[in-house]
Motif scaffolding. Structure first.
Motif, PDB file in Angstrom:
ATOM      1  N   ALA A   1       0.850  -1.190   0.000  1.00 34.37           N
ATOM      2  CA  ALA A   1       0.000   0.000   0.000  1.00 34.37           C
ATOM      3  C   ALA A   1       0.880   1.231   0.000  1.00 34.37           C
ATOM      4  O   ALA A   1       1.535   1.532   0.988  1.00 34.37           O
ATOM      5  CB  ALA A   1      -0.900  -0.017   1.231  1.00 34.37           C
TER       6      ALA A   1
ATOM      7  N   GLY B   1      -6.237   3.852   1.105  1.00 38.34           N
ATOM      8  CA  GLY B   1      -6.849   4.467  -0.066  1.00 38.34           C
ATOM      9  C   GLY B   1      -7.415   3.429  -1.008  1.00 38.34           C
ATOM     10  O   GLY B   1      -7.745   2.299  -0.610  1.00 38.34           O
TER      11      GLY B   1
ATOM     12  N   SER C   1      -3.814   5.812  -8.150  1.00 35.81           N
ATOM     13  CA  SER C   1      -3.690   5.499  -6.734  1.00 35.81           C
ATOM     14  C   SER C   1      -4.189   6.698  -5.935  1.00 35.81           C
ATOM     15  O   SER C   1      -3.595   7.783  -5.990  1.00 35.81           O
ATOM     16  CB  SER C   1      -2.232   5.205  -6.375  1.00 35.81           C
ATOM     17  OG  SER C   1      -2.058   5.185  -4.968  1.00 35.81           O
TER      18      SER C   1
ATOM     19  N   GLY D   1      -5.074   8.078  -2.065  1.00 37.36           N
ATOM     20  CA  GLY D   1      -4.740   7.710  -0.703  1.00 37.36           C
ATOM     21  C   GLY D   1      -4.767   8.879   0.255  1.00 37.36           C
ATOM     22  O   GLY D   1      -4.807  10.047  -0.141  1.00 37.36           O
TER      23      GLY D   1
END
Length: 418
Positions: A46, A174, A209, A211
């Motif tokens: 992550a 996220g 991505s 987050g």
């Protein structure tokens, strides 16, 4: 498959950037290296996947990994102020599966032996000749040196350097979500309202991505997750207004961010939210965020052992960025080991980047605190919008070229220039 008994000069637990980079450099130096990768196949760490320009300049071969180069980004303050930054030095964003695999295969090609095995917290025992390692499948391995590169939750670090309290850990979570239909994906960093930390949107080759990074002791899952979803919806709403590329944007293309509660959500936002619920993949991880005093007392190596990257606590306490420090710590340990003085690693990491990270931990509270009656991040973006010099320093900070040690002086000098 491991034989019943085997011996190595160095055994590395963890095949992320730190472990693989150390394995490659040691193997190229003629060291017999075992690299243990305990993650399930295809499971990424992550992480936003951002690699600073500082890292790209130090190790240009990183650009050979499949990724996306970023030379501009949008920043938002806690009150929603917007700043578009064009970077003098671009950084890169990678899928962690692609990036970690790239480094792992370089280690394998250099001669490191790679094993898809995990070493537990009870799976290693030191004796006068080195370490007896027992994997979760029951295989036994001997090694002269044991390296922990197994992340913030490192079992090796907890046993050899001591566990970190919750106040010295950060949380990142996220979602991985599809690229906008038109393919134009902005890179966004947005400082959180009422929380320490920030949200990000980093476009990769085949997805984005999203987050949030914040401190573990202030973590409120439900509230922050709701904030994360509002951030993602606002991102896709803004992308529908974007035309052209780069900074060619029509009015209204900036995100309507950190909006207050609304009784009725606009229909477009409702559609976006519904689609995201079907496609977004969640992830979460912990990141070290050491307190200033801890840097003076915590050790990253000892008799026949060493810690690298997140396992050693080497991450920026302000931003959570750790890939540069993972690679640099691996390089410093390999240099010390190959020179015949592995215990010199302790002194070398402190001299190289230890003071910088300690300074960052001292600044964290101020960075996310108030300045002249408003959050410092609000003031920073407000000043940067109206002053090219401050904007330039902020861009250097984002790219990793500007450290915290002389940041205050640099901002002051820049502010004095017209």
């Amino acid at each position: 498959m491991l034989p019943r008994m085997n011996r190595f000069d160095v055994l590395i637990a963890g095949a992320g950037p730190a472990g693989s980079f150390a394995a490659e450099r040691l193997a190229r130096g003629g060291v017999r290296v075992a690299l243990f990768d305990g993650r399930p196949p295809g499971e990424p760490k992550a992480c936003g996947g951002g690699v600073t320009s500082k890292a790209l300049k130090a190790w240009p071969h990183l650009l050979d990994a499949v990724g996306r180069t970023i030379d501009e980004l949008d920043m938002y303050s806690p009150s929603g102020k917007h700043l578009h930054l064009k970077l003098d030095e671009p950084f890169a964003v990678y899928s962690r599966i692609a990036f970690d695999t790239f480094l792992l295969e370089r280690a394998r090609a250099a001669g490191a032996q790679v094993f898809a095995e995990k070493i537990s917290g009870r799976g290693f025992k030191q004796n006068e000749d080195g370490w007896l390692i027992r994997t979760q499948t029951g295989a036994e391995v001997f090694t002269d040196w044991l390296l922990g590169a197994d992340g913030a939750n490192s079992a090796i670090a907890k046993k050899l350097a001591g566990p970190l309290p919750p106040a010295e850990m950060e949380v990142a979570f996220g979602y991985r979500a599809p690229l906008p239909v038109d393919g134009e994906a902005a890179t966004v960093v947005a400082f959180l309202p009422k929380w320490i930390g920030y949200a990000w949107a980093f476009p990769r080759i085949d997805h984005i991505s999203f987050g949030i990074a914040t401190t573990q002791d202030a973590f409120d899952h439900d509230s922050l997750d709701a904030l994360m979803w509002d951030f993602m919806v606002a991102y896709y709403e803004a992308s529908s207004y974007r035309t052209g590329s780069g900074s060619d944007r029509v009015t209204g293309s900036t995100m309507r961010i950190w909006k207050g509660p609304q009784s009725v959500e606009p229909s477009e936002a409702t559609v976006i939210r519904k689609e995201l619920k079907q496609t977004a993949e969640r992830y979460a991880a912990r990141i070290p965020g050491l307190a200033p005093r801890t840097w003076d007392t915590r050790h990253a190596c000892g008799e026949r052992w060493a810690l690298l990257g997140d396992a050693a606590g080497f991450a920026d306490p302000v931003t959570g960025e750790g890939i540069y420090y993972a690679l640099r710590s691996a390089e410093l340990f390999a240099d010390a080991y190959l020179s015949g003085s592995p215990l010199d690693y302790e002194q070398s990491w402190r001299a190289d980047f230890g003071k910088e990270l300690q300074r960052a931990s001292q600044m964290r509270r101020r960075f996310y605190g108030n300045f002249w009656g408003a959050p410092f991040t609000d003031r920073m973006i407000e000043f940067a919008r109206g002053h090219r010099g401050i904007r330039k320093v902020l861009g250097q900070l984002v790219a990793g070229d500007q450290g915290y040690v002389n940041l205050k002086k640099k901002l002051a000098r820049s502010a004095l220039k017209p």
